[in-house]
Design a protein around this motif. Structure first.
Motif, PDB file in Angstrom:
ATOM      1  N   HIS A 358     -22.022 149.575  48.657  1.00  0.00           N
ATOM      2  CA  HIS A 358     -23.036 149.317  47.630  1.00  0.00           C
ATOM      3  C   HIS A 358     -23.464 147.856  47.602  1.00  0.00           C
ATOM      4  CE1 HIS A 358     -22.408 153.337  46.194  1.00  0.00           C
ATOM      5  NE2 HIS A 358     -21.147 153.109  45.872  1.00  0.00           N
ATOM      6  N   SER A 359     -22.524 146.963  47.855  1.00  0.00           N
ATOM      7  CA  SER A 359     -22.826 145.525  47.811  1.00  0.00           C
ATOM      8  C   SER A 359     -22.095 144.856  48.967  1.00  0.00           C
ATOM      9  CB  SER A 359     -22.375 144.933  46.474  1.00  0.00           C
ATOM     10  OG  SER A 359     -22.632 143.544  46.427  1.00  0.00           O
ATOM     11  N   LEU A 360     -22.811 144.036  49.711  1.00  0.00           N
ATOM     12  CA  LEU A 360     -22.243 143.420  50.912  1.00  0.00           C
ATOM     13  C   LEU A 360     -22.585 141.936  50.967  1.00  0.00           C
ATOM     14  CD1 LEU A 360     -20.856 143.778  53.737  1.00  0.00           C
ATOM     15  CD2 LEU A 360     -23.151 144.189  54.656  1.00  0.00           C
ATOM     16  N   HIS A 361     -21.545 141.131  51.169  1.00  0.00           N
ATOM     17  CA  HIS A 361     -21.755 139.703  51.437  1.00  0.00           C
ATOM     18  C   HIS A 361     -20.783 139.296  52.535  1.00  0.00           C
ATOM     19  CE1 HIS A 361     -22.559 135.455  51.013  1.00  0.00           C
ATOM     20  NE2 HIS A 361     -21.263 135.224  50.898  1.00  0.00           N
ATOM     21  N   GLU A 362     -21.313 138.796  53.643  1.00  0.00           N
ATOM     22  CA  GLU A 362     -20.500 138.360  54.769  1.00  0.00           C
ATOM     23  C   GLU A 362     -20.752 136.882  55.024  1.00  0.00           C
ATOM     24  OE1 GLU A 362     -20.141 142.493  57.283  1.00  0.00           O
ATOM     25  OE2 GLU A 362     -21.953 141.285  57.586  1.00  0.00           O
ATOM     26  N   VAL A 363     -19.695 136.175  55.386  1.00  0.00           N
ATOM     27  CA  VAL A 363     -19.763 134.724  55.542  1.00  0.00           C
ATOM     28  C   VAL A 363     -20.109 134.368  56.990  1.00  0.00           C
ATOM     29  CG1 VAL A 363     -18.511 132.560  55.224  1.00  0.00           C
ATOM     30  CG2 VAL A 363     -18.019 134.517  53.737  1.00  0.00           C
ATOM     31  N   ASP A 364     -21.014 133.463  57.161  1.00  0.00           N
ATOM     32  CA  ASP A 364     -21.385 132.982  58.497  1.00  0.00           C
ATOM     33  C   ASP A 364     -21.839 131.534  58.385  1.00  0.00           C
ATOM     34  OD1 ASP A 364     -21.559 133.356  61.195  1.00  0.00           O
ATOM     35  OD2 ASP A 364     -22.980 135.013  61.097  1.00  0.00           O
ATOM     36  N   GLY A 365     -21.319 130.665  59.267  1.00  0.00           N
ATOM     37  CA  GLY A 365     -21.685 129.251  59.232  1.00  0.00           C
ATOM     38  C   GLY A 365     -20.567 128.388  58.694  1.00  0.00           C
ATOM     39  N   ASP A 366     -20.660 127.076  58.892  1.00  0.00           N
ATOM     40  CA  ASP A 366     -19.642 126.122  58.440  1.00  0.00           C
ATOM     41  C   ASP A 366     -18.256 126.475  58.971  1.00  0.00           C
ATOM     42  OD1 ASP A 366     -21.493 124.609  56.993  1.00  0.00           O
ATOM     43  OD2 ASP A 366     -21.266 125.869  55.220  1.00  0.00           O
ATOM     44  N   GLY A 367     -18.185 126.721  60.274  1.00  0.00           N
ATOM     45  CA  GLY A 367     -16.907 127.012  60.902  1.00  0.00           C
ATOM     46  C   GLY A 367     -16.441 128.436  60.752  1.00  0.00           C
ATOM     47  N   VAL A 368     -17.280 129.335  60.255  1.00  0.00           N
ATOM     48  CA  VAL A 368     -16.912 130.742  60.071  1.00  0.00           C
ATOM     49  C   VAL A 368     -17.937 131.629  60.765  1.00  0.00           C
ATOM     50  CG1 VAL A 368     -16.503 132.605  58.415  1.00  0.00           C
ATOM     51  CG2 VAL A 368     -15.773 130.272  57.875  1.00  0.00           C
ATOM     52  N   ARG A 369     -17.439 132.650  61.442  1.00  0.00           N
ATOM     53  CA  ARG A 369     -18.289 133.622  62.125  1.00  0.00           C
ATOM     54  C   ARG A 369     -17.810 135.014  61.732  1.00  0.00           C
ATOM     55  NH1 ARG A 369     -17.925 134.207  68.733  1.00  0.00           N
ATOM     56  NH2 ARG A 369     -18.030 136.486  68.855  1.00  0.00           N
ATOM     57  N   THR A 370     -18.726 135.902  61.406  1.00  0.00           N
ATOM     58  CA  THR A 370     -18.376 137.288  61.098  1.00  0.00           C
ATOM     59  C   THR A 370     -19.061 138.204  62.101  1.00  0.00           C
ATOM     60  OG1 THR A 370     -18.072 136.859  58.731  1.00  0.00           O
ATOM     61  CG2 THR A 370     -18.472 139.130  59.390  1.00  0.00           C
ATOM     62  N   ASP A 371     -18.271 138.975  62.834  1.00  0.00           N
ATOM     63  CA  ASP A 371     -18.789 140.026  63.713  1.00  0.00           C
ATOM     64  C   ASP A 371     -18.651 141.337  62.950  1.00  0.00           C
ATOM     65  OD1 ASP A 371     -19.022 138.031  65.555  1.00  0.00           O
ATOM     66  OD2 ASP A 371     -17.731 138.944  67.068  1.00  0.00           O
ATOM     67  N   SER A 372     -19.757 141.993  62.658  1.00  0.00           N
ATOM     68  CA  SER A 372     -19.714 143.122  61.733  1.00  0.00           C
ATOM     69  C   SER A 372     -20.670 144.218  62.144  1.00  0.00           C
ATOM     70  CB  SER A 372     -20.070 142.638  60.322  1.00  0.00           C
ATOM     71  OG  SER A 372     -20.256 143.707  59.435  1.00  0.00           O
ATOM     72  N   GLY A 373     -20.298 145.434  61.772  1.00  0.00           N
ATOM     73  CA  GLY A 373     -21.194 146.568  61.947  1.00  0.00           C
ATOM     74  C   GLY A 373     -21.672 147.122  60.620  1.00  0.00           C
ATOM     75  N   LEU A 374     -21.425 146.381  59.528  1.00  0.00           N
ATOM     76  CA  LEU A 374     -21.741 146.867  58.187  1.00  0.00           C
ATOM     77  C   LEU A 374     -23.173 146.559  57.785  1.00  0.00           C
ATOM     78  CD1 LEU A 374     -18.492 145.773  56.314  1.00  0.00           C
ATOM     79  CD2 LEU A 374     -19.178 148.119  56.865  1.00  0.00           C
ATOM     80  N   THR A 375     -23.715 147.415  56.927  1.00  0.00           N
ATOM     81  CA  THR A 375     -24.995 147.160  56.274  1.00  0.00           C
ATOM     82  C   THR A 375     -24.885 147.623  54.825  1.00  0.00           C
ATOM     83  OG1 THR A 375     -25.845 149.336  56.955  1.00  0.00           O
ATOM     84  CG2 THR A 375     -26.417 147.466  58.344  1.00  0.00           C
ATOM     85  N   GLU A 376     -25.601 146.965  53.957  1.00  0.00           N
ATOM     86  CA  GLU A 376     -25.616 147.402  52.567  1.00  0.00           C
ATOM     87  C   GLU A 376     -26.289 148.764  52.487  1.00  0.00           C
ATOM     88  OE1 GLU A 376     -25.612 144.384  49.404  1.00  0.00           O
ATOM     89  OE2 GLU A 376     -27.590 145.244  48.918  1.00  0.00           O
ATOM     90  N   GLY A 377     -25.644 149.708  51.824  1.00  0.00           N
ATOM     91  CA  GLY A 377     -26.142 151.073  51.749  1.00  0.00           C
ATOM     92  C   GLY A 377     -25.615 151.969  52.850  1.00  0.00           C
ATOM     93  N   GLY A 378     -24.903 151.384  53.825  1.00  0.00           N
ATOM     94  CA  GLY A 378     -24.368 152.168  54.931  1.00  0.00           C
ATOM     95  C   GLY A 378     -23.131 152.962  54.528  1.00  0.00           C
ATOM     96  N   GLU A 379     -22.888 154.042  55.251  1.00  0.00           N
ATOM     97  CA  GLU A 379     -21.747 154.908  54.983  1.00  0.00           C
ATOM     98  C   GLU A 379     -20.604 154.594  55.938  1.00  0.00           C
ATOM     99  OE1 GLU A 379     -21.201 157.305  52.708  1.00  0.00           O
ATOM    100  OE2 GLU A 379     -23.132 156.965  51.724  1.00  0.00           O
ATOM    101  N   VAL A 380     -19.400 154.526  55.395  1.00  0.00           N
ATOM    102  CA  VAL A 380     -18.194 154.389  56.201  1.00  0.00           C
ATOM    103  C   VAL A 380     -17.451 155.714  56.113  1.00  0.00           C
ATOM    104  CG1 VAL A 380     -15.993 153.190  56.483  1.00  0.00           C
ATOM    105  CG2 VAL A 380     -18.040 151.911  55.804  1.00  0.00           C
TER     106      VAL A 380
END
Length: 672
Positions: A358-380
């Motif tokens: 329902h809600s997604l926030h992923e961190v990227d930048g400032d020494g952090v990298r997120t490799d993700s397959g998630l999207t807001e509204g997506g089903e797991v």
């Protein structure tokens, strides 16, 4: 270089490969099953092709469908990612026969290193030290048990054809050998279509260290340093880092050379990983475990400390390019740490979860990298691997990288799907992790202290504040609000009456939270995205989406509870402790009983598989099976009733429960 590449995979690794293809100006072709029609990798690719229904056997594991997709889209090469067919020699050969370049090693190398028994013999001949264990292929159960007894307990059972660490079993008691061999064979057969096993000596408190290699088609083989992968849960890696604090330069060079020799021994080409088990007290006494003939999940930490894009070099090597480096050109700068974000609930013994993000926030930048397959509204869902994303932090030193990763996990939001982010953040703050005193059993020993024991009081306070805010009357078009519709608690001649909200977090008892008009909960700041509440002078801020609240990587779904309806359900004859319910969404793979069977307390009755993990459902007490609502192949939802066990009707307490929930929790996830 290729013009177009088909990615024979899904999720975060497909998105990761697409990123490099885009950088190189190569057209990316995604494939998807019906379960992934709206997935992120499908949206981000230049072209996407449906390859079948949700079951992996009919989509991502179907070489025929993948090759057909490549032909339909004009792909020149196939990148297999990891998992699925990444280490399938037959698929690599089929790609070549179809005129496609397989972005990986030669099929013969995959076949050789995929057979752990042959692999050990091959690298031993090349002078690489190996773990003591059984010899010969095709050992039956009795021969495996005999080999285990000869080696001495504890031992490790491993699928010979395995990759990705599925089906591995640690056996400490000789009496359990038969049961564990049978379980390991079942998981190996399910995962790889081959139930051949080997047995190895188990080294107590070992460290798991692997060496990344790159080999071109012109005779150059390099190692890119090591990765420390000792932080594991049930033998599944969850935190990886580069470099390892255990190794000095001499040991690093020696292990690197051993990895290069292992790669040369099988005619390797491309990116691969040679894995070693290392006694923590004697790093020089390292042993070869296996070689993974593919890209590893943890490859980003090597990329960050070497500055090399491993996917790019997979592509360049597959296209026939020379490696332009000598071993001395490879240097390790700084430190990188990766955490695997998985759909699992640490508070429920890490059972797989699922749902809508329902809600997604992923961190990227400032020494952090997120490799993700998630999207807001997506089903797991429960069809595929539970890993959703990887959060990777880089810093000039280990302390900086750890600090950045802890902060990034605290800032990662996946409301709607429970994950292990909070658990990982606490693990990274553990004194032994901070000091680098690691071993593969550390997480198991410390897990109980890293899991939230209950639901913090402020979570219920915030949830009650959300309910209270929803009671406020709306403002009409003229800007008027009806004061008599407000939940003010007004009473003639008395103090305001509190408003009671009944709340329940799955897996916990219901809680009644009273909100006093004008009190902390009633005056909390509530928005569609956040809740901020002050209790005892402390300000607590939560991310919010509907019934979900989250902070610092942890999340709770706080639902409304109706105590009257619950009481009526109980009066109507709810089964309670007699009921066996599905601990997570999944598929029933084994049914060992029928209606009318008598069972004993703790007896294994069913096996439910979800996200490549097996869970044994056991009898909570002695009794008779009065209901059995599933068969082999049944798809079940979390908390769905599977069976009912009527207790033994006697006065000696034989029907009492043993305090368990009927879930053994045995699974076969292991480190790849």
């Amino acid at each position: 270089m290729f013009d177009s590449v088909l990615i024979a995979n899904r999720g975060e690794i497909a998105v990761r490969v697409i990123r490099t293809l885009r950088t190189l100006g190569i057209r990316s072709i995604a494939v998807f099953s019906d379960a992934d029609a709206g997935a992120r990798h499908v949206r981000e690719a230049d072209t996407a092709v449906r390859i079948g229904p949700a079951p992996a056997a009919e989509s991502y594991l179907s070489a025929e469908r993948l090759l057909d997709a490549a032909a339909r889209t004009g792909a020149q090469a196939v990148h297999p990612g990891y998992g699925f067919l990444a280490e399938n020699a037959a698929f690599a050969r089929a790609c070549a026969e179809a005129g496609l370049v397989f972005i990986g090693p030669p099929a013969d190398a995959i076949e050789l290193m995929g057979d752990k028994i042959r692999a050990k013999e091959t690298v031993r001949t090349a002078g690489v030290p190996v773990v003591p264990g059984s010899s010969g292929s095709g050992l039956d159960n009795a021969q495996l048990a005999a080999a285990a007894r000869e080696i001495g307990m504890p031992v490790l059972l491993k699928p010979s054809a395995g990759g990705g660490g599925k089906g591995m079993r640690l056996v400490r008691e000789e009496a359990l050998l038969a049961e564990e061999i049978a379980a390991a064979r079942r998981e190996a057969r399910s995962s790889f279509g081959d139930d051949t096993l080997l047995v190895e000596r188990w080294i107590d408190r070992p460290r798991h260290i692997e060496i990344q290699v790159l080999a071109d088609g012109h005779g150059t083989v390099l190692h890119l340093g090591e990765r420390e992968c000792s932080l594991q849960r049930r033998h599944q890696k969850i935190i990886e880092e580069a470099p390892s604090v255990l190794l000095d330069e001499a040991t690093r060079a020696a292990m690197g050379e051993a990895a290069v020799q292992a790669a040369r021994s099988c005619g390797y080409r491309g990116a691969g990983t040679v894995e070693f088990i290392v006694p923590g007290k004697d790093p020089s006494a390292y042993y070869f475990m296996e070689m993974n003939t593919r890209l590893q999940v943890e490859h980003p930490v090597t990329e960050l400390v070497t500055g090399l894009d491993l996917v790019e070099w997979q592509l360049r090597i597959a296209a026939g390019e020379h490696l332009p480096y000598a071993q001395d050109d490879i240097t390790l700068t700084g430190h990188a740490v990766e955490a695997r974000l998985c759909a699992e609930d640490p508070a429920r013994d890490f059972l797989p979860t699922g749902g809508t993000v329902h809600s997604l926030h992923e961190v990227d930048g400032d020494g952090v990298r997120t490799d993700s397959g998630l999207t807001e509204g997506g089903e797991v869902g429960s069809r595929y691997d539970p890993m959703l994303a990887k959060v990777i932090a880089y810093g000039p030193d280990r302390a900086s990288a750890l600090r950045r990763l802890r902060a990034a996990l605290a800032d990662t939001v996946t409301l709607g799907v429970t994950t292990n982010a909070g658990f990982l953040r606490r693990l990274l703050a553990h004194p032994d992790v901070v000091s680098g005193e690691l071993d593969t059993g550390l997480v198991e020993r410390e897990a109980a202290g890293l899991v939230e024991a209950g639901v913090p009081d402020e979570v219920y306070a915030a949830a009650a504040a959300v309910r209270q805010a929803a009671l406020a009357p709306a403002v009409d078009a003229a800007g008027w609000r009806d004061p008599f519709a407000a939940p003010s608690g007004f009473r003639l001649g008395g103090r305001p009456a509190p408003v009671r909200h009944w709340l329940r977090v799955p897996g916990h008892d219901p809680v009644a939270r009273e909100v006093l008009p004008g009190g902390p909960e009633d005056t909390a700041e509530v928005t569609p995205d956040h809740v901020r509440i002050t209790l005892d002078g402390l300000v607590h801020t939560f991310h919010r989406s509907g019934d979900w609240l989250g902070r610092d990587g942890d999340a709770w779904q706080v639902a409304d509870h109706d105590p009257v309806a619950a009481a009526l359900r109980g009066a109507a004859g709810a089964h309670g402790a007699d009921t066996l319910a599905a601990p997570m969404p999944g598929t029933v793979t084994v049914v060992k009983v029928a209606v009318g069977d008598e069972v004993t307390a703790g007896q294994s009755l069913l096996v439910v598989e979800a996200m490549k993990m097996e869970h044994v459902i056991s009898a909570p007490h002695a009794g008779t099976v009065t209901e059995l609502d599933v068969t082999v192949g049944s798809t079940v939802a979390m908390d769905q009733v599977l069976a009912v066990i009527a207790p033994v009707d006697s006065g000696d307490g034989a029907g009492d429960t043993d305090g368990t929930d009927g879930v053994d929790g045995a699974d076969g996830e292991v480190a790849s």
